[in-house]
Write a protein that holds these residues in place. Structure first.
Motif, short mmCIF file in Angstrom:
data_model
loop_
_atom_site.label_atom_id
_atom_site.label_comp_id
_atom_site.label_asym_id
_atom_site.label_seq_id
_atom_site.Cartn_x
_atom_site.Cartn_y
_atom_site.Cartn_z
N ASP A 44 15.66 -71.73 -45.47
CA ASP A 44 14.03 -71.81 -46.38
C ASP A 44 14.40 -73.41 -47.30
O ASP A 44 13.69 -74.15 -47.53
CB ASP A 44 13.47 -70.87 -46.81
N SER A 97 12.47 -76.87 -46.98
CA SER A 97 11.97 -77.28 -48.24
C SER A 97 12.41 -78.70 -48.95
O SER A 97 11.53 -79.53 -49.12
CB SER A 97 11.87 -76.18 -49.35
N HIS A 153 11.14 -81.58 -46.57
CA HIS A 153 9.94 -81.98 -46.92
C HIS A 153 9.73 -82.63 -48.12
O HIS A 153 9.03 -83.82 -48.19
CB HIS A 153 9.02 -80.67 -47.01
N LYS A 165 9.50 -62.75 -54.56
CA LYS A 165 7.94 -62.74 -53.80
C LYS A 165 7.63 -61.38 -53.71
O LYS A 165 6.42 -60.96 -53.38
CB LYS A 165 8.25 -63.61 -52.59
N GLU A 218 -0.83 -70.43 -55.85
CA GLU A 218 -2.52 -70.82 -55.45
C GLU A 218 -3.04 -71.28 -56.67
O GLU A 218 -3.82 -71.99 -56.53
CB GLU A 218 -2.73 -69.21 -55.25
N THR A 275 -1.51 -74.82 -57.72
CA THR A 275 -1.82 -75.93 -57.00
C THR A 275 -3.41 -76.34 -57.05
O THR A 275 -3.79 -77.49 -56.65
CB THR A 275 -1.43 -75.67 -55.49
N ARG A 328 4.77 -76.69 -52.04
CA ARG A 328 4.42 -76.73 -50.90
C ARG A 328 4.03 -75.37 -50.53
O ARG A 328 3.13 -74.92 -51.08
CB ARG A 328 5.86 -76.94 -49.88
N LYS A 329 4.44 -74.53 -49.65
CA LYS A 329 3.92 -73.34 -49.14
C LYS A 329 4.70 -72.07 -50.00
O LYS A 329 3.86 -71.19 -50.50
CB LYS A 329 4.40 -72.94 -47.46
N GLY A 330 5.89 -72.34 -50.22
CA GLY A 330 6.45 -71.23 -51.28
C GLY A 330 6.64 -69.86 -50.35
O GLY A 330 6.69 -68.92 -50.87
N GLU A 331 6.61 -69.84 -49.25
CA GLU A 331 6.70 -68.93 -48.19
C GLU A 331 8.06 -68.37 -47.87
O GLU A 331 9.06 -69.36 -47.58
CB GLU A 331 5.93 -69.10 -46.79
N ASP A 387 9.54 -69.62 -43.55
CA ASP A 387 9.28 -70.93 -42.98
C ASP A 387 9.95 -71.51 -42.21
O ASP A 387 9.50 -72.50 -41.39
CB ASP A 387 8.62 -71.74 -44.05
N CYS A 407 9.71 -72.15 -38.25
CA CYS A 407 8.64 -73.02 -37.96
C CYS A 407 9.40 -74.58 -37.51
O CYS A 407 9.08 -75.31 -36.93
CB CYS A 407 7.50 -73.32 -38.91
#
Length: 331
Positions: free
Chosen positions: A155, A159, A162, A221, A259, A262, A287-290, A293, A296
């Motif tokens: 991850d 990150s 990106h 998380k 959330e 951003t 970005r997503k912070g997932e 990820d 993908c």
């Protein structure tokens, strides 16, 4: 970028750079191998300034991490936890400025920037590995504390890619994911090698657990409220029983969530101006912070290669990051 050295030392540092191994313009700027770590020019200067000029306070707290490991989130949490009695959530500094403007980044500081606040404890952030920080602050007798966060390297890689793509000068040819993947595995990455960075703080935390709080992004998380309470305790400002009853922990978690952050105008259109003169749009830090990820972006072969490196680097050291094919932590 402009350099952060003083005039009398500029010639010396420029000569040093000329003699260092380098990778030219892969990430938009040249990377130099300084003390076994790949750094941009200004970060080399910043490291020299810290090592030669930083005067610590025994109450200083340092946020430490490899890039793209959850630093922006943790920076927001630490600032909010420490200052929760000073600022109301309806009129909070994070509503008006990005997380990176809340406390200094040592990597590009000048000596005159070290004493930017009279608050105690002072908060600082750095991506420098443990071995690069001066012993005056890493020695347990200094009184200084460190919060470190690590993340699944797969991850981190995604990150980072990106992040680099967003900041890469338009006049340079596109940087492919395969190219960044290969460099990451070879350790040629800003502040890399990644695994050495994590292990430096892991080993130090094992030796001095009262001075280094070691977090995993994935665990944060899963249980952000539990980690907020651990952070507050470690930073010397524990959450009181009354605060718990009043929902303070939940308020902090929600206020500092990706959330919420951003959604703020300052993080949509504001910028972070580093002391070097380099300007980064605040939205670039989010970005997503997932978790996971990487699925993908990485092929099965890429996943296996990083997992093998992680297994080999961490084997027998008691640290688990990443996952096997079955999704269980690696040892």
């Amino acid at each position: 970028m402009s350099c952060v050295t003083t005039d009398d030392s500029e010639q010396k540092t420029l000569q040093l750079l000329a003699d260092l191994p380098r990778v030219d313009a892969t990430f938009g700027d040249t990377l130099y191998l300084y003390q076994g770590v790949w750094l941009f020019r200004d970060a080399v200067f910043g490291a020299m300034q810290i090592q030669n000029h930083f005067n610590h306070h025994p109450t200083d707290i340092f946020l430490t991490s490899f890039m793209k490991s959850g630093t922006t989130w943790l920076r927001s949490l630490m600032f909010t936890i420490l200052n929760r009695s000073r600022f109301d959530f309806s009129d909070h500094p994070l509503l008006r400025k990005g997380p990176h403007d809340c406390f200094p980044v040592l990597d590009t500081c000048k000596p005159e920037d070290y004493a930017v606040t009279d608050n105690s404890p002072r908060l600082f952030a750095t991506h420098f590995p443990h071995k690069m920080l001066p012993s005056s602050i890493t020695d347990p007798s200094s009184g200084c504390k460190f919060v470190y966060v690590c993340r699944d390297p797969k991850d981190v890689l995604v990150s980072m890619w990106h992040f680099v793509v967003k900041l890469r000068p338009k006049e340079l040819p596109p940087l492919s994911f395969d190219e960044v993947f290969n460099l990451f595995c070879e350790g040629v990455m800003i502040y890399g090698p990644y695994w050495d960075h994590v292990l430096g703080f892991w080993n130090a935390a094992f030796q001095s657990p009262e001075k280094i709080l070691f977090f995993k992004y994935e665990e944060m998380k899963r249980d952000p409220e539990g980690h907020v309470k651990k952070l507050a305790e470690f930073m010397g400002v524990p959450i009181s029983g009354q605060e718990e009853e009043d929902g303070m922990v939940k308020k902090i978690v929600e206020f500092c969530s990706i959330e919420h952050l951003t959604s703020l105008e300052v993080n949509k259109n504001g910028v972070y101006k580093a002391n070097t003169g380099y300007i980064v749009p605040n939205e670039t830090f989010f970005r997503k912070g997932e978790v996971g990820d990487w699925k993908c972006h990485l092929t099965e072969a890429m996943k296996d290669q990083i997992d093998r490196i992680t297994h080999d680097k961490l084997k027998g050291l008691g640290l688990t990051i990443g996952a096997t094919n079955e999704g269980h932590p690696m040892t």
